[in-house]
Design a protein around this motif. Structure first.
Motif, PDB file in Angstrom:
ATOM      1  N   MET A 177       0.865  -1.178   0.000  1.00 17.75           N
ATOM      2  CA  MET A 177       0.000   0.000   0.000  1.00 17.75           C
ATOM      3  C   MET A 177       0.897   1.223   0.000  1.00 17.75           C
ATOM      4  SD  MET A 177      -3.059   0.920  -0.026  1.00 17.75           S
ATOM      5  CE  MET A 177      -3.817   2.495   0.030  1.00 17.75           C
ATOM      6  N   ASN A 178       0.917   1.960  -1.108  1.00 14.24           N
ATOM      7  CA  ASN A 178       1.747   3.148  -1.241  1.00 14.24           C
ATOM      8  C   ASN A 178       0.918   4.302  -1.791  1.00 14.24           C
ATOM      9  OD1 ASN A 178       3.674   0.641  -1.915  1.00 14.24           O
ATOM     10  ND2 ASN A 178       4.796   2.220  -0.813  1.00 14.24           N
ATOM     11  N   PRO A 179       0.073   4.918  -0.945  1.00 16.82           N
ATOM     12  CA  PRO A 179      -0.756   6.024  -1.431  1.00 16.82           C
ATOM     13  C   PRO A 179       0.084   7.272  -1.704  1.00 16.82           C
ATOM     14  CG  PRO A 179      -0.985   5.811   0.936  1.00 16.82           C
ATOM     15  CD  PRO A 179      -0.145   4.654   0.479  1.00 16.82           C
ATOM     16  N   LEU A 180      -0.484   8.182  -2.471  1.00 16.77           N
ATOM     17  CA  LEU A 180       0.170   9.466  -2.669  1.00 16.77           C
ATOM     18  C   LEU A 180       0.247  10.181  -1.326  1.00 16.77           C
ATOM     19  CD1 LEU A 180      -1.581  10.513  -5.979  1.00 16.77           C
ATOM     20  CD2 LEU A 180       0.848   9.985  -5.687  1.00 16.77           C
ATOM     21  N   ALA A 181       1.404  10.758  -1.031  1.00 15.57           N
ATOM     22  CA  ALA A 181       1.643  11.356   0.287  1.00 15.57           C
ATOM     23  C   ALA A 181       0.675  12.491   0.605  1.00 15.57           C
ATOM     24  CB  ALA A 181       3.081  11.840   0.386  1.00 15.57           C
ATOM     25  N   HIS A 182       0.241  13.242  -0.402  1.00  9.16           N
ATOM     26  CA  HIS A 182      -0.641  14.370  -0.103  1.00  9.16           C
ATOM     27  C   HIS A 182      -2.049  13.911   0.288  1.00  9.16           C
ATOM     28  CE1 HIS A 182      -1.637  13.842  -4.418  1.00  9.16           C
ATOM     29  NE2 HIS A 182      -2.811  14.302  -4.071  1.00  9.16           N
ATOM     30  N   THR A 183      -2.366  12.609   0.130  1.00  6.55           N
ATOM     31  CA  THR A 183      -3.671  12.098   0.553  1.00  6.55           C
ATOM     32  C   THR A 183      -3.656  11.601   1.995  1.00  6.55           C
ATOM     33  OG1 THR A 183      -3.245   9.843  -0.235  1.00  6.55           O
ATOM     34  CG2 THR A 183      -4.231  11.399  -1.805  1.00  6.55           C
ATOM     35  N   VAL A 184      -2.493  11.634   2.630  1.00  3.05           N
ATOM     36  CA  VAL A 184      -2.327  11.149   4.004  1.00  3.05           C
ATOM     37  C   VAL A 184      -1.896  12.315   4.879  1.00  3.05           C
ATOM     38  CG1 VAL A 184      -1.043   9.518   5.458  1.00  3.05           C
ATOM     39  CG2 VAL A 184      -1.654   8.878   3.125  1.00  3.05           C
ATOM     40  N   SER A 185      -2.459  12.404   6.082  1.00  6.92           N
ATOM     41  CA  SER A 185      -2.070  13.510   6.970  1.00  6.92           C
ATOM     42  C   SER A 185      -0.589  13.412   7.330  1.00  6.92           C
ATOM     43  CB  SER A 185      -2.940  13.535   8.220  1.00  6.92           C
ATOM     44  OG  SER A 185      -2.735  12.380   8.990  1.00  6.92           O
ATOM     45  N   ALA A 186       0.025  14.554   7.575  1.00  3.62           N
ATOM     46  CA  ALA A 186       1.475  14.640   7.774  1.00  3.62           C
ATOM     47  C   ALA A 186       1.986  13.729   8.888  1.00  3.62           C
ATOM     48  CB  ALA A 186       1.863  16.085   8.060  1.00  3.62           C
ATOM     49  N   ASP A 187       1.228  13.562   9.955  1.00  2.00           N
ATOM     50  CA  ASP A 187       1.706  12.750  11.073  1.00  2.00           C
ATOM     51  C   ASP A 187       1.458  11.252  10.874  1.00  2.00           C
ATOM     52  OD1 ASP A 187      -1.026  13.174  11.274  1.00  2.00           O
ATOM     53  OD2 ASP A 187      -1.029  13.113  13.461  1.00  2.00           O
ATOM     54  N   GLN A 188       0.865  10.858   9.746  1.00  2.00           N
ATOM     55  CA  GLN A 188       0.573   9.456   9.481  1.00  2.00           C
ATOM     56  C   GLN A 188       1.346   8.899   8.285  1.00  2.00           C
ATOM     57  OE1 GLN A 188      -1.269   7.661  11.476  1.00  2.00           O
ATOM     58  NE2 GLN A 188      -2.071   9.325  12.702  1.00  2.00           N
ATOM     59  N   ARG A 189       2.085   9.750   7.558  1.00  2.00           N
ATOM     60  CA  ARG A 189       2.766   9.271   6.344  1.00  2.00           C
ATOM     61  C   ARG A 189       4.199   8.873   6.657  1.00  2.00           C
ATOM     62  NH1 ARG A 189       3.182  15.201   4.477  1.00  2.00           N
ATOM     63  NH2 ARG A 189       0.963  15.110   4.121  1.00  2.00           N
ATOM     64  N   TRP A 190       4.563   7.657   6.249  1.00  2.00           N
ATOM     65  CA  TRP A 190       5.907   7.122   6.424  1.00  2.00           C
ATOM     66  C   TRP A 190       6.576   7.060   5.058  1.00  2.00           C
ATOM     67  CZ3 TRP A 190       8.035   5.944  11.132  1.00  2.00           C
ATOM     68  CH2 TRP A 190       7.163   5.929  12.219  1.00  2.00           C
ATOM     69  N   CYS A 238       4.649  19.779   4.573  1.00  2.00           N
ATOM     70  CA  CYS A 238       3.342  20.121   3.996  1.00  2.00           C
ATOM     71  C   CYS A 238       3.504  21.290   3.054  1.00  2.00           C
ATOM     72  CB  CYS A 238       2.353  20.488   5.092  1.00  2.00           C
ATOM     73  SG  CYS A 238       1.815  19.083   6.034  1.00  2.00           S
ATOM     74  N   PRO A 239       3.014  21.266   1.882  1.00  2.00           N
ATOM     75  CA  PRO A 239       2.484  20.077   1.216  1.00  2.00           C
ATOM     76  C   PRO A 239       3.627  19.264   0.633  1.00  2.00           C
ATOM     77  CG  PRO A 239       2.256  21.940  -0.244  1.00  2.00           C
ATOM     78  CD  PRO A 239       2.857  22.455   1.050  1.00  2.00           C
ATOM     79  N   PRO A 240       3.481  17.940   0.571  1.00  2.00           N
ATOM     80  CA  PRO A 240       4.519  17.113  -0.035  1.00  2.00           C
ATOM     81  C   PRO A 240       4.467  17.232  -1.553  1.00  2.00           C
ATOM     82  CG  PRO A 240       2.671  15.757   0.602  1.00  2.00           C
ATOM     83  CD  PRO A 240       2.377  17.144   1.110  1.00  2.00           C
TER      84      PRO A 240
END
Length: 127
Positions: free
Chosen positions: A42-55, A69-71
């Motif tokens: 699972m590799n979603p686009l980073a801008h669809t995930v909140s900053a504190d949840q994206r690895w 922000c924004p990535p």
């Protein structure tokens, strides 16, 4: 001391099963010398995930939380399995995550469904 390697070794964490839902989760090292359990494949686009949840995966195999922000609009990230685990109650953070949790619930249910009984050795004569 040991042999010097041409390239640094990649850290390998492997996979384990979630104790709550039974689905696989990737064990990955972090920059903080710790481990995090991430949702596999699972590799979603980073801008669809909140900053504190994206690895974000680094070149040496470790991951770090990416709070910029924004990535970049094409940057991919990973999320923790606990966010996608169908057995854990979580708020609806993102619509795509709700869909992923639903699919994981169906996958876990199929995994736990017993196999149907085998057909009889001889079929009755139907004429």
């Amino acid at each position: 001391m040991g042999l010097l390697e041409e390239e640094p070794r990649r850290l390998s964490g492997g996979q384990s099963r979630c104790p709550d839902c039974g689905l696989p989760q990737d064990r990955v090292a972090t920059l903080e010398q710790d481990w995090v359990l991430l949702e596999p494949d699972m590799n979603p686009l980073a801008h669809t995930v909140s900053a504190d949840q994206r690895w974000i995966e680094l070149s040496d195999g470790r991951v770090t939380v990416y709070g910029v922000c924004p990535p970049d609009q094409f940057q991919r990230c990973r999320i923790e399995h606990r966010l996608a685990c169908p057995a854990l109650p979580l708020p609806d953070l993102w619509p795509w995550l709700t869909t992923l949790r639903g699919e994981n619930a169906r996958q876990a249910e199929r995994q736990n469904t017993p196999e149907p009984p085998p057909p009889p050795e001889e079929w009755p004569d139907a004429g």
